[in-house]
Design an enzyme around this catalytic site. Structure first.
Site, short mmCIF file in Angstrom:
data_model
loop_
_atom_site.label_atom_id
_atom_site.label_comp_id
_atom_site.label_asym_id
_atom_site.label_seq_id
_atom_site.Cartn_x
_atom_site.Cartn_y
_atom_site.Cartn_z
CG HIS A 90 51.67 42.24 54.00
ND1 HIS A 90 51.29 43.34 54.34
CD2 HIS A 90 51.40 42.35 52.60
CE1 HIS A 90 50.39 44.03 53.71
NE2 HIS A 90 50.65 43.50 52.39
NE ARG A 143 46.44 43.23 49.28
CZ ARG A 143 47.16 42.00 49.98
NH1 ARG A 143 46.19 41.24 49.91
NH2 ARG A 143 48.17 41.82 50.42
CE LYS A 162 54.03 41.78 45.54
NZ LYS A 162 53.67 43.28 45.73
CG HIS A 186 45.70 46.81 45.74
ND1 HIS A 186 45.93 45.74 45.54
CD2 HIS A 186 46.63 47.20 46.74
CE1 HIS A 186 46.96 45.26 46.28
NE2 HIS A 186 47.39 46.26 46.91
#
Length: 274
Positions: A247, A224, A154, A221
């Site tokens: 992040h 995660r 991402k 998810h």
């Protein structure tokens, strides 16, 4: 006008992820179909404002409304160089603490997956904190002894992920038994030129959740979230988690502090010190 080609071309130029390009194409397509008797150049900012208002009246989530807003802006501003100057503030997204499995539930989940390849996938997903899209796109060459690399995750970023010691031998055996070459997908589909799909992983978890009698929502998810929460509960710092989760901002990672709070907050109330 082929709006799909416009979004695809400009999305590639700006290095948008395939998922974002697909989402923008879907949203813009639905928006344009709302005005079948208008040419694109005739669409006004009032049309955009009205469409977003209709979405809110249909009780669409704030995240959905923001996605449509961003997709429409991208198509007109970037793709067509047409500025509609729509002054619609982003809808406020509710911040909810996501669900996660506790350690006993995680063990129970694993015990209900009997296909060895499926179990290896789910264990790797949990133990690394990867997104499911990152898992299915792994190649053998992305793995090293104690860690691996997410390629173009991402935000189009490469980042490392940890490989649990318990899985290192299992991964080696999986690679040997399936005669996987360095450029092969780690988890191949029946067609060896393709990798397994996200839907396959979702289906594995859906079946295992029922067998394990887990009442919580369980998606890839969720694992995660469980990975991050369990690390905090085991004493790791929030700054250790941020790079592993990929992040950009530490405040994105901070939500896990609230999830793990009952186990990690040791501060005494001042009342108890009187």
């Amino acid at each position: 006008m082929d709006f799909t080609n416009i979004i695809f071309r400009h999305g590639k130029i700006r290095n948008l992820s395939p998922r974002t390009i697909k989402s923008y194409t879907f949203c813009v397509g639905k928006f344009l179909r709302r005005f079948p008797h208008k040419q694109v150049k005739q669409i006004s900012k009032k049309d955009v404002e009205q469409y977003l208002f209709e979405l809110s009246q249909k009780k669409r989530s704030a995240a959905t409304i923001n996605l449509y807003h961003n997709a429409i802006k991208f198509f007109f501003h970037v793709g067509l160089k047409k500025r509609l100057l729509v002054h619609v503030p982003s809808a406020k997204v509710e911040k909810r603490i996501p669900e996660y499995l506790n350690q006993e539930e995680t063990k129970q989940l694993f015990s209900c997956i009997h296909n060895q390849k499926h179990l290896l996938m789910i264990k790797l997903l949990y133990s690394s904190g990867m997104r499911v899209s990152e898992l299915v796109n792994l190649k053998v060459k992305d793995l090293e002894n104690s860690h691996g690399w997410v390629r173009q995750g991402k935000g189009a970023k490469d980042r490392p992920f940890i490989i649990a010691k318990r899985l290192q031998k299992e991964l080696s055996i999986h690679i040997i038994e399936n005669t996987l070459k360095p450029k092969s997908w780690l988890f191949r589909a029946r067609d060896p030129l393709k990798h397994l799909t996200v839907r396959t992983v979702q289906s594995i978890l859906k079946i295992a959740r029922k067998k394990a009698k887990i009442s919580k929502t369980l998606t890839p998810h969720t694992l995660r979230h469980s990975f991050a929460t369990h690390l905090l509960q085991n004493g790791y710092a929030i700054t250790d988690l941020q790079p592993l989760l990929g992040h950009n901002r530490l405040d994105t990672t901070m939500i896990y502090v609230h999830m793990a709070a009952p186990q990690i907050l040791r501060t005494k109330s001042p009342l108890d010190e009187l």
